[in-house]
Design a protein around this motif. Structure first.
Motif, mmCIF file in Angstrom:
data_model
loop_
_atom_site.group_PDB
_atom_site.id
_atom_site.type_symbol
_atom_site.label_atom_id
_atom_site.label_comp_id
_atom_site.label_asym_id
_atom_site.label_seq_id
_atom_site.Cartn_x
_atom_site.Cartn_y
_atom_site.Cartn_z
ATOM 1 N N LEU A 1 0.811 -1.214 0.000
ATOM 2 C CA LEU A 1 0.000 0.000 0.000
ATOM 3 C C LEU A 1 0.846 1.267 0.000
ATOM 4 N N HIS A 2 1.973 1.235 0.690
ATOM 5 C CA HIS A 2 2.798 2.435 0.796
ATOM 6 C C HIS A 2 3.621 2.711 -0.460
ATOM 7 N N HIS A 3 3.807 1.705 -1.297
ATOM 8 C CA HIS A 3 4.722 1.876 -2.419
ATOM 9 C C HIS A 3 4.073 1.680 -3.783
ATOM 10 N N THR A 4 2.769 1.454 -3.816
ATOM 11 C CA THR A 4 2.077 1.223 -5.080
ATOM 12 C C THR A 4 0.874 2.144 -5.169
ATOM 13 N N ASP A 5 0.964 3.102 -6.060
ATOM 14 C CA ASP A 5 -0.125 4.045 -6.261
ATOM 15 C C ASP A 5 0.099 4.739 -7.599
ATOM 16 N N PRO B 1 -9.816 0.905 8.829
ATOM 17 C CA PRO B 1 -9.360 1.471 7.546
ATOM 18 C C PRO B 1 -9.941 0.759 6.324
ATOM 19 N N PHE B 2 -11.249 0.816 6.167
ATOM 20 C CA PHE B 2 -11.878 0.129 5.043
ATOM 21 C C PHE B 2 -11.439 0.732 3.702
ATOM 22 N N HIS B 3 -11.093 2.016 3.693
ATOM 23 C CA HIS B 3 -10.669 2.644 2.443
ATOM 24 C C HIS B 3 -9.388 2.011 1.892
ATOM 25 N N LEU B 4 -8.574 1.426 2.775
ATOM 26 C CA LEU B 4 -7.348 0.780 2.314
ATOM 27 C C LEU B 4 -7.642 -0.556 1.642
ATOM 28 N N VAL B 5 -8.717 -1.203 2.057
ATOM 29 C CA VAL B 5 -9.146 -2.429 1.371
ATOM 30 C C VAL B 5 -9.505 -2.093 -0.066
ATOM 31 N N ARG B 6 -10.191 -0.981 -0.250
ATOM 32 C CA ARG B 6 -10.529 -0.520 -1.603
ATOM 33 C C ARG B 6 -9.274 -0.282 -2.427
ATOM 34 N N LYS C 1 -8.046 -2.409 -5.704
ATOM 35 C CA LYS C 1 -7.884 -1.640 -6.943
ATOM 36 C C LYS C 1 -6.534 -1.900 -7.587
ATOM 37 N N TYR C 2 -5.470 -1.844 -6.790
ATOM 38 C CA TYR C 2 -4.144 -1.951 -7.375
ATOM 39 C C TYR C 2 -3.701 -3.391 -7.580
ATOM 40 N N VAL C 3 -4.237 -4.322 -6.808
ATOM 41 C CA VAL C 3 -3.942 -5.726 -7.078
ATOM 42 C C VAL C 3 -4.557 -6.130 -8.406
ATOM 43 N N GLU C 4 -5.769 -5.633 -8.678
ATOM 44 C CA GLU C 4 -6.424 -5.943 -9.949
ATOM 45 C C GLU C 4 -5.709 -5.265 -11.107
ATOM 46 N N ALA C 5 -5.208 -4.069 -10.877
ATOM 47 C CA ALA C 5 -4.598 -3.296 -11.962
ATOM 48 C C ALA C 5 -3.163 -3.720 -12.256
ATOM 49 N N ILE C 6 -2.552 -4.444 -11.336
ATOM 50 C CA ILE C 6 -1.125 -4.725 -11.490
ATOM 51 C C ILE C 6 -0.845 -5.659 -12.661
#
Length: 223
Positions: free
Chosen positions: A97-101, A178-183, A187-192
């Motif tokens: 989460l901290h390094h993928t955006d 932190p439900f927003h972090l699940v989102r 999102k990024y696991v699907e997009a990777i």
């Protein structure tokens, strides 16, 4: 990211042991081990510390084996192994989460500098979990000053915000959980799996980076 790497990082049950694999084998494409003092991760002067750390890990394994023999495997599983595996999965998720955006640039060889790499991360708000894992959500200042103790990073972050200015991205506020972090994770696991060009945008130019680094360093020294 190739399929085996993606499976290890994001799919059960492999995500539960991804951290251990990382310690033994590092990330894909890199050689060496965190337990090998000759690995290029470490300086020659750190050899004895790595040997001591590895010996301590082996001693812990021996203790756990003794606990299992004394009290049984089920006891060891419930009191240590399951919590440890949950911790490892949490660590993998937090690191990701901290390094993928979409807003975090990836630099090619020749473009990367220490300061650019340090700022290629985001702070995250983990709600109730912030204090439980020592405020690692305040990740930008941790990257810039990794030697800083965890009990200073929240206050130090307030000092670097005006120094970094537009280069600091304020994290989305969390509720109790932190439900927003699940989102974000989904999102990024699907997009990777979708190939995307590495961003070459320069949040810090070669001319600007030393200036910002100097300002931040002087602020930290005064703090």
């Amino acid at each position: 990211m190739d399929s085996p790497s993606k499976a290890v990082r994001f799919e059960l049950p492999l995500v539960l042991i991804a951290y251990q694999i990382y310690l033994f084998r590092r990330t894909p494409g890199k050689d060496g081990s965190h337990f090998d003092p000759s690995c290029d991760l470490f300086k020659p002067s750190e050899r004895n510390m790595i040997l001591q750390s590895t010996a301590a890990c082996l001693a812990m394994v021996a203790i756990l084996a003794g606990v299992g023999m004394k009290f049984g495997f089920v006891f060891l599983l419930n009191t240590y192994l399951i919590p440890h595996l949950i911790f490892c999965a949490w660590l993998v998720a937090v690191t990701y989460l901290h390094h993928t955006d979409a807003s975090v640039p990836w630099y090619r060889d020749g473009e990367w500098t220490y300061l650019r790499g340090a700022l290629s991360t985001l702070d995250k708000d983990y709600g109730i979990f912030n204090k439980i894992h020592h405020d690692i959500g305040t990740h930008v200042v941790h990257h810039m000053f990794p030697q800083m103790p965890h009990y200073n990073i929240v206050e130090a972050t307030e000092y670097i915000k005006p120094v970094l200015g537009e280069y600091y991205q304020k994290p989305e506020r969390s509720g109790f959980l932190p439900f927003h972090l699940v989102r974000d994770m989904i999102k990024y696991v699907e997009a990777i799996a979708v190939p995307r060009a590495r961003k070459t945008a320069e949040p810090l130019s070669h001319r600007t980076a030393p200036y910002v680094c100097d300002r931040v360093t002087r602020k930290w020294e005064s703090f």
